[in-house]
Design a protein around this motif. Sequence first.
Motif, PDB file in Angstrom:
ATOM      1  N   CYS A  68       0.840  -1.215   0.000  1.00 43.26           N
ATOM      2  CA  CYS A  68       0.000   0.000   0.000  1.00 43.26           C
ATOM      3  C   CYS A  68       0.868   1.255   0.000  1.00 43.26           C
ATOM      4  O   CYS A  68       0.458   2.302   0.502  1.00 43.26           O
ATOM      5  CB  CYS A  68      -0.907   0.020   1.228  1.00 43.26           C
ATOM      6  N   THR A  69       2.057   1.151  -0.529  1.00 47.41           N
ATOM      7  CA  THR A  69       3.076   2.189  -0.396  1.00 47.41           C
ATOM      8  C   THR A  69       3.527   2.705  -1.757  1.00 47.41           C
ATOM      9  O   THR A  69       3.649   1.927  -2.710  1.00 47.41           O
ATOM     10  CB  THR A  69       4.287   1.612   0.367  1.00 47.41           C
ATOM     11  N   GLU A  70       3.787   4.026  -1.838  1.00 46.26           N
ATOM     12  CA  GLU A  70       4.384   4.637  -3.032  1.00 46.26           C
ATOM     13  C   GLU A  70       3.617   4.245  -4.301  1.00 46.26           C
ATOM     14  O   GLU A  70       4.182   3.786  -5.295  1.00 46.26           O
ATOM     15  CB  GLU A  70       5.867   4.242  -3.144  1.00 46.26           C
ATOM     16  N   TYR A  71       2.306   4.492  -4.291  1.00 46.88           N
ATOM     17  CA  TYR A  71       1.447   4.085  -5.395  1.00 46.88           C
ATOM     18  C   TYR A  71       1.818   4.733  -6.731  1.00 46.88           C
ATOM     19  O   TYR A  71       1.623   4.141  -7.791  1.00 46.88           O
ATOM     20  CB  TYR A  71      -0.018   4.426  -5.081  1.00 46.88           C
ATOM     21  N   ASP A  72       2.337   5.968  -6.705  1.00 50.92           N
ATOM     22  CA  ASP A  72       2.617   6.657  -7.972  1.00 50.92           C
ATOM     23  C   ASP A  72       4.083   6.516  -8.404  1.00 50.92           C
ATOM     24  O   ASP A  72       4.562   7.276  -9.243  1.00 50.92           O
ATOM     25  CB  ASP A  72       2.238   8.139  -7.878  1.00 50.92           C
ATOM     26  N   TRP A  73       4.777   5.535  -7.838  1.00 53.88           N
ATOM     27  CA  TRP A  73       6.159   5.260  -8.223  1.00 53.88           C
ATOM     28  C   TRP A  73       6.193   3.901  -8.926  1.00 53.88           C
ATOM     29  O   TRP A  73       6.195   2.866  -8.255  1.00 53.88           O
ATOM     30  CB  TRP A  73       7.051   5.266  -6.991  1.00 53.88           C
ATOM     31  N   GLU A 121       6.837  -2.517  -9.441  1.00 52.41           N
ATOM     32  CA  GLU A 121       7.550  -3.585 -10.136  1.00 52.41           C
ATOM     33  C   GLU A 121       8.471  -4.342  -9.173  1.00 52.41           C
ATOM     34  O   GLU A 121       8.602  -5.565  -9.254  1.00 52.41           O
ATOM     35  CB  GLU A 121       8.358  -2.999 -11.285  1.00 52.41           C
ATOM     36  N   LEU A 122       9.111  -3.600  -8.277  1.00 50.64           N
ATOM     37  CA  LEU A 122       9.987  -4.218  -7.289  1.00 50.64           C
ATOM     38  C   LEU A 122       9.207  -5.186  -6.411  1.00 50.64           C
ATOM     39  O   LEU A 122       9.603  -6.345  -6.222  1.00 50.64           O
ATOM     40  CB  LEU A 122      10.620  -3.123  -6.416  1.00 50.64           C
ATOM     41  N   LEU A 123       8.074  -4.717  -5.884  1.00 47.02           N
ATOM     42  CA  LEU A 123       7.296  -5.535  -4.963  1.00 47.02           C
ATOM     43  C   LEU A 123       6.615  -6.690  -5.681  1.00 47.02           C
ATOM     44  O   LEU A 123       6.511  -7.787  -5.133  1.00 47.02           O
ATOM     45  CB  LEU A 123       6.250  -4.659  -4.267  1.00 47.02           C
TER      46      LEU A 123
END
Length: 222
Positions: free
Chosen positions: A96-101, A106-108
């Motif tokens: 639920c983190t850094e939605y606009d990055w 892709e990392l997660l």
Amino acid sequence: MPGHPSRVLIYSRTTAYRHESITHGVAALRELCLESGLEAEATESPDVFESSGLGVYGGVVFLSTSGDVLTARGRRNLQAHLGGGAGFMGVHSAACTEYDWPYFGELLGARFAGHPPPQPGCVVVEDRDHPATAHLPERWRHTDEWYDFTATPRGSVNVLASVDEDSYQGGGMGAGHPVAWEHRHGATPVFYTSLGHAPEAYADPAFRAHLRGGLLSVVRPG
């Protein structure tokens, strides 16, 4: 791998929903690091990502983070650090983190979409060899907040465990609903578990072993 491989950064900043389990999770991860020959440092300050100091960490854990937790510079520094081979582990609302990055998604491997109320369910272990799941029974009864994702990561990650949607109410992903996985994102070994909602989870030996195995799959002791 950059930095000292035995040092782990535990980051738990929130700018959206905050889980009451965070303090329990930090304590558990500290203990698990100590047991595993790793040094743990925990913070909620984004300043740690603002300089080249990340180089001392062999692994970074986002523990139930939420919302935007990094500055633009912090994002660049984290991406560069992980691109150099440091490991990454995400726990529960890290999704639920850094939605606009885009890089972070892709990392997660997947993005959070929603969940029904916390309730018991049955975790189905799919990878019997990975250290995060090898200790678990083939079907593990567990109580948690069962996350749905905007899209399944299957096909781009190695799914370690899924949840049987027939074992609880409100699932929205259908058969083979992933709850934990691992993959490599470029040079970065990545482990993610969507489990870990409640404080009680971090006292459960089976869940603690799940976290420990995931951690050791992305960062090695010195």
